[in-house]
Design an enzyme around this catalytic site. Structure first.
Site, PDB file in Angstrom:
ATOM      1  N   GLU A   1      -0.054  24.173 -26.116  1.00  0.00           N
ATOM      2  CA  GLU A   1      -0.737  23.004 -25.567  1.00  0.00           C
ATOM      3  C   GLU A   1      -0.500  21.754 -26.409  1.00  0.00           C
ATOM      4  O   GLU A   1      -0.414  20.642 -25.880  1.00  0.00           O
ATOM      5  CB  GLU A   1      -2.239  23.284 -25.442  1.00  0.00           C
ATOM      6  CG  GLU A   1      -2.600  24.277 -24.349  1.00  0.00           C
ATOM      7  CD  GLU A   1      -2.328  25.728 -24.766  1.00  0.00           C
ATOM      8  OE1 GLU A   1      -2.151  25.991 -25.975  1.00  0.00           O
ATOM      9  OE2 GLU A   1      -2.294  26.601 -23.875  1.00  0.00           O
TER      10      GLU A   1
ATOM     11  N   ARG B   1      -8.767  24.162  -8.029  1.00  0.00           N
ATOM     12  CA  ARG B   1      -7.444  24.606  -7.593  1.00  0.00           C
ATOM     13  C   ARG B   1      -7.560  25.645  -6.472  1.00  0.00           C
ATOM     14  O   ARG B   1      -8.648  26.094  -6.133  1.00  0.00           O
ATOM     15  CB  ARG B   1      -6.703  25.233  -8.782  1.00  0.00           C
ATOM     16  CG  ARG B   1      -7.379  26.478  -9.317  1.00  0.00           C
ATOM     17  CD  ARG B   1      -6.426  27.382 -10.059  1.00  0.00           C
ATOM     18  NE  ARG B   1      -5.292  27.781  -9.251  1.00  0.00           N
ATOM     19  CZ  ARG B   1      -5.309  28.802  -8.403  1.00  0.00           C
ATOM     20  NH1 ARG B   1      -6.406  29.517  -8.203  1.00  0.00           N
ATOM     21  NH2 ARG B   1      -4.232  29.104  -7.711  1.00  0.00           N
TER      22      ARG B   1
ATOM     23  N   PHE C   1      -8.364  24.829 -23.109  1.00  0.00           N
ATOM     24  CA  PHE C   1      -7.250  24.644 -24.031  1.00  0.00           C
ATOM     25  C   PHE C   1      -7.012  23.166 -24.322  1.00  0.00           C
ATOM     26  O   PHE C   1      -6.655  22.791 -25.441  1.00  0.00           O
ATOM     27  CB  PHE C   1      -5.983  25.287 -23.472  1.00  0.00           C
ATOM     28  CG  PHE C   1      -6.127  26.755 -23.174  1.00  0.00           C
ATOM     29  CD1 PHE C   1      -6.993  27.555 -23.902  1.00  0.00           C
ATOM     30  CD2 PHE C   1      -5.391  27.339 -22.162  1.00  0.00           C
ATOM     31  CE1 PHE C   1      -7.131  28.906 -23.632  1.00  0.00           C
ATOM     32  CE2 PHE C   1      -5.520  28.697 -21.875  1.00  0.00           C
ATOM     33  CZ  PHE C   1      -6.388  29.480 -22.612  1.00  0.00           C
TER      34      PHE C   1
END
Length: 331
Positions: free
Chosen positions: A76, A184, A101
């Site tokens: 990340e 999503r 993250f």
């Protein structure tokens, strides 16, 4: 000896469980679809992910624009460092990973590489709040609290597919960095029934009501609207104010609705520390609005793993629990 067939196990994992009700209208992958469409007209747009393209709907962009898609692997810090470099050259990166993250692991890179020079990098965080049953390692219950203190960063918490679809081009056009709390997969479609359009930095009154005002963001606006309908059966008239932009906060619209004799309640898919409730209370204090505000949100603790409907009920953010809370407050 029994010959009964074994019980069929659920095919949807706790990781990718949908927040949509069984009979609810949905759109599939509104973020990925909107980003791919934007890239058709804006050659600066690029997409990056840290090994999570499928799970942040970035795979749709990757399929349509493979030459502008960058798979950074499970790193990340590299994801956001590279995004900053691309933005320095005039590109408009959308960089996706899970919210946990981005907020916990890559904070320093986002802060110093992106926010401090005020670069146009759009951080896209999947699984915000309690949208996964996988427990504290993946539940980003404090992401807005972490990011609200970062200078220059705009924070958007969309309600539904319409919010996401309309926000993407506005995020790209915004000069500084942004953070989008991504819904999503099959995302509910709700706001098209309320003559609504997304405007970055603006809250909208979706419905009026004489008894209660619910101020909400993210998927909790969907729940607020459902609760308002249910409360009508109890002769309770409920207004709903949707605040998809958490920072900068539209205090003018929210305080206008807050500063009335009505019961005021905030609803958020986030801990009650540092998110929407905090933003509303801070705005009220600055303007001298003396008003009790009831927070409905996630508790200041690490949450359990499990099935989402069970967890939403347990932690008080289901429609039925919202109705119970409002009725109890009304006495």
């Amino acid at each position: 000896m029994s010959t009964a067939a074994p019980a069929k196990r659920a095919s949807t994992s706790a990781m990718i469980a949908s927040i949509a009700d069984a009979d609810q209208r949905t759109q599939t992958a509104p973020f990925g679809t909107a980003l791919a469409a934007l890239a058709e007209t804006d050659q600066r747009v690029v997409g990056l992910t840290a090994d999570l393209g499928k799970y942040t709907d970035m795979h749709i962009f990757a399929k349509q624009h493979p030459e502008r898609f960058f798979q950074m692997g499970m790193s990340e810090q590299l994801l956001f460092g590279a995004s900053a470099g691309m933005a320095e050259t005039g590109l408009v990166p959308f960089a996706s990973t899970y919210s946990v993250f981005a907020a916990r692991r890559a904070y320093d890179f986002i802060c110093l590489d992106i926010a401090e020079p005020n670069l146009n990098v759009n951080v896209v965080g999947g699984l915000p709040g309690l949208t996964t049953g996988y427990g504290p390692s993946h539940q980003a219950t404090e992401d807005m609290a972490i990011f609200r203190g970062m200078p220059n960063l705009t924070i958007v918490d969309p309600c539904d597919a319409l919010d996401i679809e309309q926000s993407v081009p506005q995020l790209a056009a915004h000069e500084g960095p942004t953070y989008l709390r991504l819904l999503r997969g099959k995302v509910p479609l709700v706001l098209d029934e309320y003559d609504y359009s997304f405007e970055l930095g603006k809250a909208k009154v979706l419905r009026g009501g004489a008894d209660v005002v619910l101020i909400s963001s993210g998927l909790m606006t969907m729940r607020a609207l459902q609760a308002a309908e249910a409360l009508a059966a109890h002769k309770v008239d409920v207004a709903v104010v949707h605040s998809p932009t958490i920072k900068p906060f539209d205090s003018e619209t929210v305080l206008r609705e807050l500063d009335t004799p009505r019961l005021a309640v905030t609803l958020e898919n986030h801990t009650v520390v540092g998110g929407l409730f905090s933003a509303v209370a801070e705005a009220a204090a600055r303007k001298g609005v003396a008003k009790r505000i009831v927070p409905i949100g996630l508790p200041d603790e690490f949450l359990d793993a499990g099935a989402l409907p069970t967890l939403h009920e347990r932690y008080g953010i289901s429609k039925d629990r919202i109705v119970q809370t409002v009725l109890a407050e009304l006495g």
